[in-house]
Scaffold this active site. Structure first.
Site, PDB file in Angstrom:
ATOM      1  N   SER A   1      11.648  21.725 -60.670  1.00 46.27           N
ATOM      2  CA  SER A   1      10.255  22.177 -60.769  1.00 46.27           C
ATOM      3  C   SER A   1       9.505  22.204 -59.453  1.00 46.27           C
ATOM      4  O   SER A   1       8.565  22.970 -59.309  1.00 46.27           O
ATOM      5  CB  SER A   1       9.505  21.329 -61.785  1.00 46.27           C
ATOM      6  OG  SER A   1       9.802  19.963 -61.632  1.00 46.27           O
TER       7      SER A   1
ATOM      8  N   HIS B   1      11.932  25.335 -66.709  1.00 47.24           N
ATOM      9  CA  HIS B   1      11.519  26.460 -65.857  1.00 47.24           C
ATOM     10  C   HIS B   1      12.461  27.649 -65.944  1.00 47.24           C
ATOM     11  O   HIS B   1      12.233  28.672 -65.299  1.00 47.24           O
ATOM     12  CB  HIS B   1      11.400  26.007 -64.401  1.00 47.24           C
ATOM     13  CG  HIS B   1      10.307  25.017 -64.199  1.00 47.24           C
ATOM     14  ND1 HIS B   1       8.981  25.371 -64.127  1.00 47.24           N
ATOM     15  CD2 HIS B   1      10.335  23.669 -64.119  1.00 47.24           C
ATOM     16  CE1 HIS B   1       8.244  24.294 -63.985  1.00 47.24           C
ATOM     17  NE2 HIS B   1       9.049  23.241 -63.975  1.00 47.24           N
TER      18      HIS B   1
ATOM     19  N   LYS C   1       5.783  26.950 -70.667  1.00 50.63           N
ATOM     20  CA  LYS C   1       5.883  27.661 -69.393  1.00 50.63           C
ATOM     21  C   LYS C   1       6.017  29.168 -69.632  1.00 50.63           C
ATOM     22  O   LYS C   1       5.038  29.803 -69.993  1.00 50.63           O
ATOM     23  CB  LYS C   1       6.969  27.032 -68.552  1.00 50.63           C
ATOM     24  CG  LYS C   1       6.406  25.680 -68.066  1.00 50.63           C
ATOM     25  CD  LYS C   1       7.312  24.722 -67.445  1.00 50.63           C
ATOM     26  CE  LYS C   1       6.486  23.469 -67.112  1.00 50.63           C
ATOM     27  NZ  LYS C   1       7.254  22.262 -67.077  1.00 50.63           N
TER      28      LYS C   1
HETATM   29  C1  LIG Z   1       7.003  20.898 -67.462  1.00 51.43           C
HETATM   30  C2  LIG Z   1       8.264  20.160 -67.569  1.00 51.43           C
HETATM   31  C3  LIG Z   1       8.493  19.261 -68.612  1.00 51.43           C
HETATM   32  C4  LIG Z   1       7.396  18.869 -69.568  1.00 51.43           C
HETATM   33  O1  LIG Z   1       7.125  19.881 -70.475  1.00 51.43           O
HETATM   34  P1  LIG Z   1       5.717  19.905 -71.224  1.00 51.43           P
HETATM   35  O2  LIG Z   1       5.970  20.774 -72.403  1.00 51.43           O
HETATM   36  O3  LIG Z   1       4.727  20.464 -70.269  1.00 51.43           O
HETATM   37  O4  LIG Z   1       5.403  18.500 -71.606  1.00 51.43           O
HETATM   38  C5  LIG Z   1       9.733  18.685 -68.723  1.00 51.43           C
HETATM   39  N1  LIG Z   1      10.704  18.948 -67.821  1.00 51.43           N
HETATM   40  C6  LIG Z   1      10.511  19.785 -66.791  1.00 51.43           C
HETATM   41  C7  LIG Z   1      11.627  20.046 -65.836  1.00 51.43           C
HETATM   42  C8  LIG Z   1       9.278  20.406 -66.622  1.00 51.43           C
HETATM   43  O5  LIG Z   1       9.077  21.199 -65.584  1.00 51.43           O
END
Ligand SMILES: *Cc1c(COP(=O)(O)O)cnc(C)c1O
Length: 392
Positions: free
Chosen positions: A182, A210, A241
């Site tokens: 990320s 992602h 996302k």
């Molecule tokens: C954003 C993210 C999460 C968390 O997801 P949410 O639905 O926003 O709680 C978990 N793992 C990774 C790699 C992320 O980028």
């Protein structure tokens, strides 16, 4: 002021001195490629809405129609929080992923802490890339397993650790990794991870937060892109996302999912996602699967942008995706560059420790399929005028 308030003030001062003080900044119109903050229009290079679907009418309609079923799911999944729409959605997710079953979680954070803390028991061993997401780290912390943290993408070190665990007679080994990282926007070495998992009889969990919606046919993820999804035991991802919605999923063979239903505390002891969110996800899944054109646009834009940055000699870490860091170094400097960009109508948030390692503060550019050429050209032009350190 009482004892606690004095202490909190001191702690906050230390955070501020380190240049890491965090504040909330309300914005308007974050679903677009440009948003408004403090009355100022800014090109939005900080959202995870990679395909622009958070603002899509079809996706919003999904929520509107589902709202008729009520504002709440009224209970946890195992009580009366499972309705037909939820079951159907999980079936569709499983089919999209090519797995026997799928399970929804309230968010990606809840999925990771629930999955890891329930699978891992005392006497098991977990192997985790040092740049894995905070929710993975916390899931591991909640378990009582032996913890091995390997250097970012260092498969040599991972193998040494697997050998070490084997030597110690540890039976159940589990490797966990982001598929797209990320903060660096680079990819996990999936083929080597699969090779090692097989060689040492370990399980593999991939966090496709992602990559879901962005990589692979129908946006199924990076494991699908490389044709290795069958070899991954659990594919986790979020709808917050590229899907432009909220909530998360885990997909795998039936026995994995049945086990999670019976033991993942962040699944069992929390209210099920509300109907509107189920409706949003279902509508988003449909548009995501057929979004080849937007995926293609996103990749082209990201490649173009990254190439421009690199040609100037700027460090973009190992980025190969829509996440493009511009490494700055110190937190103060990253904040300063971020502010200079805001003055020029560009929002690229500075990412500082502890989110990234000390001395690796950066601006993080998140590209969207819906960014216009003019918007991206403006950003590149402004960056060209700025003095960013060419190496840190
Ligand atoms: C954003 C993210 C999460 C968390 O997801 P949410 O639905 O926003 O709680 C978990 N793992 C990774 C790699 C992320 O980028």
């Amino acid at each position: 002021m009482n004892l606690w308030e004095n202490e909190l003030k001191k702690r906050l001062q230390r955070i501020e001195t380190a240049g890491c003080y965090r504040q909330l900044h309300p914005v308007e119109g974050a679903v677009g490629s440009a948003l408004t903050r403090n009355g100022k229009k800014l090109i939005n290079l900080s959202s995870n809405n990679y395909l622009g679907f958070a603002g899509l009418k079809e996706v919003q309609d999904g929520a509107r129609q589902a709202l008729e079923r009520g504002g709440s799911s009224t209970a946890s999944r195992l009580i009366v929080g499972t309705d037909e729409a939820t079951v159907n959605l999980e079936k569709e997710i499983a089919a999209w992923k090519g797995k026997e079953a799928a399970l929804l979680f309230g968010s990606g954070f809840l999925a990771n802490i629930g999955v890891l803390s329930s699978l891992l028991r005392r006497g098991d061993a977990v192997f985790s890339d040092e740049l894995n997401h905070a929710s993975i780290i916390d899931g591991i912390r909640l378990s009582h397993a032996e913890r091995y943290r390997y250097r970012h993408r260092d498969m040599g070190q991972l193998e040494q650790q697997l050998v070490d665990a084997e030597t110690r007679g540890i039976q159940h080994k589990l490797i966990v990794s982001d598929s797209v990282f990320s903060m660096d926007g680079d990819e996990a070495p999936l083929l080597q991870l699969i090779e090692l998992k097989k060689k040492y009889g370990a399980a593999l969990i991939l966090d496709e937060a992602h990559a879901s919606g962005v990589w692979g046919a129908e946006g199924a993820g990076l494991a699908h892109h490389y044709g290795v999804a069958d070899e991954v035991d659990l594919l986790m991802g979020t709808f917050s996302k590229a899907f432009g919605a909220y909530g998360a999923y885990v997909a795998g063979e039936r026995v994995w999912i049945d086990y999670l239903i019976n033991s993942a505390r962040s699944f069992i002891y929390t209210t099920a996602l509300p109907p509107a969110t189920i409706g949003t996800i279902a509508a988003a899944l449909e548009v995501v699967r057929s979004a080849e054109e937007r995926r293609c646009m996103l990749k082209q834009k990201a490649d173009w942008f990254r190439t421009h940055l690199r040609e100037r000699g700027w460090e973009t870490a190992g980025s190969t995706t829509q996440i493009i860091p511009l490494l700055i170094g110190s937190s103060e400097r990253a904040m300063k560059v971020s502010q200079q960009l805001i003055d020029e109508g560009i929002l690229a948030v500075a990412i500082r420790p502890p989110t990234v390692p000390a001395g690796r503060a950066r601006l993080r550019f998140s590209l969207m399929a819906t960014h216009t050429e003019e918007e991206l050209e403006h950003v590149v032009k402004v960056l060209a005028r700025m003095s960013v350190p060419s190496s840190i």
